[in-house]
Design an enzyme around this catalytic site. Structure first.
Site, PDB file in Angstrom:
ATOM      1  CD1 TRP A  91      -8.422  79.633 -57.702  1.00  0.00           C
ATOM      2  CD2 TRP A  91      -8.736  81.228 -58.955  1.00  0.00           C
ATOM      3  NE1 TRP A  91      -8.275  81.467 -57.063  1.00  0.00           N
ATOM      4  CE2 TRP A  91      -8.549  81.851 -58.415  1.00  0.00           C
ATOM      5  CE3 TRP A  91      -8.579  81.785 -60.301  1.00  0.00           C
ATOM      6  CZ2 TRP A  91      -8.132  83.116 -58.594  1.00  0.00           C
ATOM      7  CZ3 TRP A  91      -8.374  83.285 -60.837  1.00  0.00           C
ATOM      8  CH2 TRP A  91      -8.458  83.900 -60.025  1.00  0.00           C
TER       9      TRP A  91
ATOM     10  CG  ASP B 166      -5.536  75.327 -60.537  1.00  0.00           C
ATOM     11  OD1 ASP B 166      -3.429  75.190 -60.227  1.00  0.00           O
ATOM     12  OD2 ASP B 166      -6.026  75.988 -60.747  1.00  0.00           O
TER      13      ASP B 166
ATOM     14  CE  LYS C 274      -1.406  81.592 -56.033  1.00  0.00           C
ATOM     15  NZ  LYS C 274      -2.301  82.994 -55.785  1.00  0.00           N
TER      16      LYS C 274
END
Length: 355
Positions: free
Chosen positions: A99, A166, A190
């Site tokens: 990511w 992030d 999440k």
């Protein structure tokens, strides 16, 4: 049979959040309408957004001068929006996994990108530490938790440049010093809500500094000015996020959630280190509390599929590791109860006795 949800995302939600949402889907606030069919401009919905924003600020101790936004597009769109809004000439990125690498790729379309450090040579099994961030960058970007590889930054970096993070997969799992950041973002699926809403915490006076034109939908200022209502927001996921924020507060806040995260991680890593059949992937000092990744020990490698089958039959859901790592991944997000971790440990111990 009770199911134990270790899915990496979309992932487990608190049971009461699901039940409250189920009721609102049938009838929102006694309106006779479902939360799925009300207008985002309805007088009953604005308080949902207002309370969700207020709880974000309360639970994370967000200082004055920051806005909380609820947007669409997931963290993957933020990979583009961050450089669109903040990158004038040069940005620095810490490469800790897939990511982070994807975020870097998008940023390269807006200016120079400096990779200050990478753990790619070790398949991202550790967090780089001995690096320096150039003083002349517009911002330094980090990915705090790396879901695929099971590594995590557990403290806020001490750097003298604007910081962007992030925090898709570890938000609300530990206290953070928001004042160090100009932007924190993440997909909600999440630790906050189902897929469909993205949270962004942005420092207001960091906006408006780039010289380029920014399309309205990609401009953070647009959404600050319109209170996340510039276009139709993801109504149901925002409502669910509010329910989760209420759950966090009712369960003692972020400090208590962190204690639980540490306890759950210590339990499972303790079993991985004890059990001769399994081996942890990440280096110990960088082990994630959220995504616990492990593999079969080399001498038991041929039993990997057998353990997946055995665990699945015992009610373990979503423990297969990412294809780039293999093995197993137990995602222990905030809503996962300690009982589920113990059930997985029992499963590992039973499998050990059989073999």
């Amino acid at each position: 049979m009770k199911k134990h949800n270790f899915n990496a995302g979309p992932s487990i939600l608190p049971r009461e959040v699901i039940e409250n949402t189920a009721q609102a889907i049938l009838d929102f606030n006694g309106s006779g309408l479902s939360i799925m069919e009300i207008s985002h401009r309805a007088k009953d919905f604005q308080p949902v957004v207002d309370e969700a924003e207020a709880l974000f600020k309360e639970l994370l101790n967000i200082p004055e001068g920051y806005s909380v936004l609820f947007l669409g597009g997931g963290a993957s769109l933020e990979f583009c929006m961050v450089p669109y809004n903040f990158l004038e000439k040069k940005a620095a990125y810490l490469n800790t996994g897939v990511w982070a690498k994807k975020a870097m790729k998008e940023a390269k379309g807006f200016g120079e990108v400096v990779e200050v450090a990478s753990s790619a040579e070790a398949n991202y099994t550790y967090i780089p530490k001995d690096y320096s961030v150039p003083a002349d960058v517009d911002y330094f970007h980090i990915t705090t938790n790396n879901t695929i590889y099971g590594t995590e930054l557990k403290s806020d970096p001490d750097v003298n440049v604007p910081l962007v993070a992030d925090m898709s997969s570890d938000i609300f799992s530990r206290p953070i010093d928001v004042s160090r950041y100009i932007c924190i973002y993440g997909g909600a699926q999440k630790n906050l809500a189902p897929a469909g809403v993205t949270f962004v915490i942005v420092k207001n006076d960091a906006l408006g500094k780039v010289s380029r034109y920014i399309p309205s939908m990609l401009n953070y200022q647009t959404h600050v000015d319109n209170g996340s209502m510039f276009n139709t927001p993801p109504v149901v996921p925002i409502y669910i996020a509010l329910q989760t924020l209420r759950w966090i507060k009712a369960n003692g806040g972020v400090g208590e959630i962190e204690k639980r995260a540490i306890e759950k991680a210590d339990m499972l890593y303790g079993e991985i280190d004890r059990n001769k059949m399994f081996v942890g992937i990440a280096v110990k000092e960088d082990r994630s509390r959220m995504n616990i990744c492990f593999v079969m020990a080399p001498e038991y490698k041929e039993l990997e599929a057998d353990f997946i089958k055995f665990a699945t039959e015992k009610g373990m859901v979503g423990i297969k590791g990412h294809r780039s790592v293999g093995g197993f991944r137990a995602s222990c997000y905030n809503a996962l109860p300690k009982e589920s971790v113990q059930a997985l440990i029992d499963c590992m111990q039973e499998f050990e006795k059989l073999h």
